[in-house]
Design an enzyme around this catalytic site. Structure first.
Site, PDB file in Angstrom:
ATOM      1  N   MET A 156       0.849  -1.194   0.000  1.00 23.35           N
ATOM      2  CA  MET A 156       0.000   0.000   0.000  1.00 23.35           C
ATOM      3  C   MET A 156       0.881   1.239   0.000  1.00 23.35           C
ATOM      4  SD  MET A 156      -3.234   0.620  -0.161  1.00 23.35           S
ATOM      5  CE  MET A 156      -4.650   1.566   0.468  1.00 23.35           C
ATOM      6  N   GLY A 157       1.883   1.226  -0.881  1.00 18.96           N
ATOM      7  CA  GLY A 157       2.700   2.419  -1.085  1.00 18.96           C
ATOM      8  C   GLY A 157       2.006   3.344  -2.057  1.00 18.96           C
ATOM      9  N   ILE A 159       1.915   3.322  -5.363  1.00 19.42           N
ATOM     10  CA  ILE A 159       1.194   2.638  -6.435  1.00 19.42           C
ATOM     11  C   ILE A 159      -0.033   1.924  -5.881  1.00 19.42           C
ATOM     12  CG2 ILE A 159       1.359   0.888  -8.239  1.00 19.42           C
ATOM     13  CD1 ILE A 159       4.352   1.518  -8.430  1.00 19.42           C
ATOM     14  N   ARG A 179       4.101  -4.294   5.232  1.00 22.22           N
ATOM     15  CA  ARG A 179       5.008  -4.604   6.335  1.00 22.22           C
ATOM     16  C   ARG A 179       4.551  -3.901   7.609  1.00 22.22           C
ATOM     17  NH1 ARG A 179      10.678  -3.072   3.674  1.00 22.22           N
ATOM     18  NH2 ARG A 179       9.305  -1.482   2.795  1.00 22.22           N
ATOM     19  N   ARG A 238       7.172  -7.825  -9.140  1.00 17.71           N
ATOM     20  CA  ARG A 238       8.331  -8.577  -9.608  1.00 17.71           C
ATOM     21  C   ARG A 238       7.955 -10.048  -9.710  1.00 17.71           C
ATOM     22  NH1 ARG A 238      10.066  -4.518 -11.180  1.00 17.71           N
ATOM     23  NH2 ARG A 238      12.133  -3.582 -10.914  1.00 17.71           N
ATOM     24  N   GLU A 267      11.963 -14.046 -16.611  1.00 23.98           N
ATOM     25  CA  GLU A 267      11.521 -12.924 -17.436  1.00 23.98           C
ATOM     26  C   GLU A 267      12.630 -12.571 -18.422  1.00 23.98           C
ATOM     27  OE1 GLU A 267      10.559  -8.328 -16.530  1.00 23.98           O
ATOM     28  OE2 GLU A 267       9.246  -9.732 -15.462  1.00 23.98           O
ATOM     29  N   HIS A 286       6.003  -6.675 -19.041  1.00 25.22           N
ATOM     30  CA  HIS A 286       6.569  -5.719 -18.079  1.00 25.22           C
ATOM     31  C   HIS A 286       6.441  -4.280 -18.605  1.00 25.22           C
ATOM     32  CE1 HIS A 286       9.680  -5.486 -14.596  1.00 25.22           C
ATOM     33  NE2 HIS A 286       8.839  -4.461 -14.558  1.00 25.22           N
TER      34      HIS A 286
END
Length: 325
Positions: A156-157, A159, A179, A238, A267, A286
């Site tokens: 929940m940063g 982005i 976290r 990622r 990837e 990506h």
């Protein structure tokens, strides 16, 4: 007077490249693909700056740093930096800059687009048109509504918060796991839950956390087994956060309803990988930050960080602030 020699591992956006070439002596890799490792190491012998460009990001480790005795700054035109040994850079007093913030909205758009495509079974529907079956008596794939559904955000940063805004506009309920819980005034209606509860309660799970030792392989067979059979999994962070084989088996065996991915492990994903043959799996290459405006902003911020480091001034965005000039 030029600030010093810079090695560029690829070709940045035009405005950023002009700025770097005006201020620095440049050795650049302009060929397709990633700069060969040995050539990079040889080039670093007298380099004072390293500009790691876009898809041409390179591994920055003890070996590279030991071959670069004059290096004063490293700048990378991306947010993620799992290719960089930040502790080694810090030990040598080299500030490392990335490009957070400038790609928030573009990446949130892409993450929410993947969610929408999974919910409305866009891949399966477009296949009907492409295969000339639209006029036949075929069963049209039925998707699911977003309204009233639970969106579980892993991360929940900036982005994650931007995705939450988009989801709230669609009438979704937002739960999240971080976290650390955000201060109540910053949650904007989202509800913090533990990881296990998010798995069991979410109709859609969107992954938006950095890759770290703690997050690597976070989505394992055990995690998918805890999800609803009707749930969709979206990863725009990622690829290595997910155990790919476990995801494949979860989709194949109907443990979850499907997935949409902008990142994979490995990837790029091989063209013959079994995930690609599944109708309820959508994978993009990506492209979270892949808009003209966002890539321009990323490249310019990376160029500015590079030049500031060469001038022995604080970088605008520095991952290891303890050695930021």
């Amino acid at each position: 007077m030029k600030l010093g020699k810079v090695v560029m591992t690829g070709k940045p956006r035009p405005a950023a490249e002009r700025l770097i070439r005006e201020r620095c002596e440049v050795q650049s890799w302009d060929e397709p693909g990633i700069m060969p490792r040995e050539l990079l190491l040889q080039s670093m012998a007298d380099a004072e700056g390293l500009m790691s460009v876009g898809s041409q990001v390179v591994k920055v480790d003890e070996e590279l740093l030991s071959r670069a005795p004059k290096l004063r700054v490293i700048s990378q035109s991306s947010v993620g930096y799992d290719n960089v040994d930040v502790l080694a850079c810090t030990a040598k007093g080299i500030p490392f800059g990335n490009t957070p913030g400038v790609l928030t909205e573009a990446t949130a758009d892409l993450a929410f687009l993947l969610l929408l495509c999974a919910a409305r079974r866009i891949k399966e529907s477009t296949a009907i048109v492409q295969q000339g079956q639209w006029s036949q008596l075929v069963e049209i794939p039925l998707g699911v509504d977003l309204f009233g559904k639970n969106l579980g955000l892993i991360g929940m940063g900036q982005i994650g918060s931007a995705v939450a805004r988009r989801a709230q506009a669609s009438g979704m309920n937002i739960i999240y796991h971080n976290r650390r819980r955000k201060p109540p005034e910053e949650e904007n209606g989202a509800i913090y839950v533990e990881f296990a509860e998010l798995l069991t309660q979410s109709d859609f799970i969107v992954v938006l956390i950095p890759l770290s030792n703690e997050s690597r392989g976070l989505f394992s067979k055990q995690a998918f087994m805890q999800m609803k059979k009707t749930a969709f999994f979206i990863n725009a962070a990622r690829g290595s956060i997910v155990e790919t084989q476990a995801l494949y088996e979860a989709v194949k065996e109907g443990v979850i309803a499907g997935c949409a991915l902008d990142v994979t492990d490995p990837e790029p994903i091989p063209a013959d990988h079994p995930l690609l043959s599944m109708p309820n799996v959508l994978i993009t290459p990506h492209i979270g930050s892949a808009t003209q405006e966002t890539r321009d902003r990323m490249a310019m911020l990376a160029a500015e960080n590079l030049i500031l480091g060469l001038e022995k001034k604080p970088l605008k965005t520095c991952v290891n602030p303890s050695v930021n000039y």
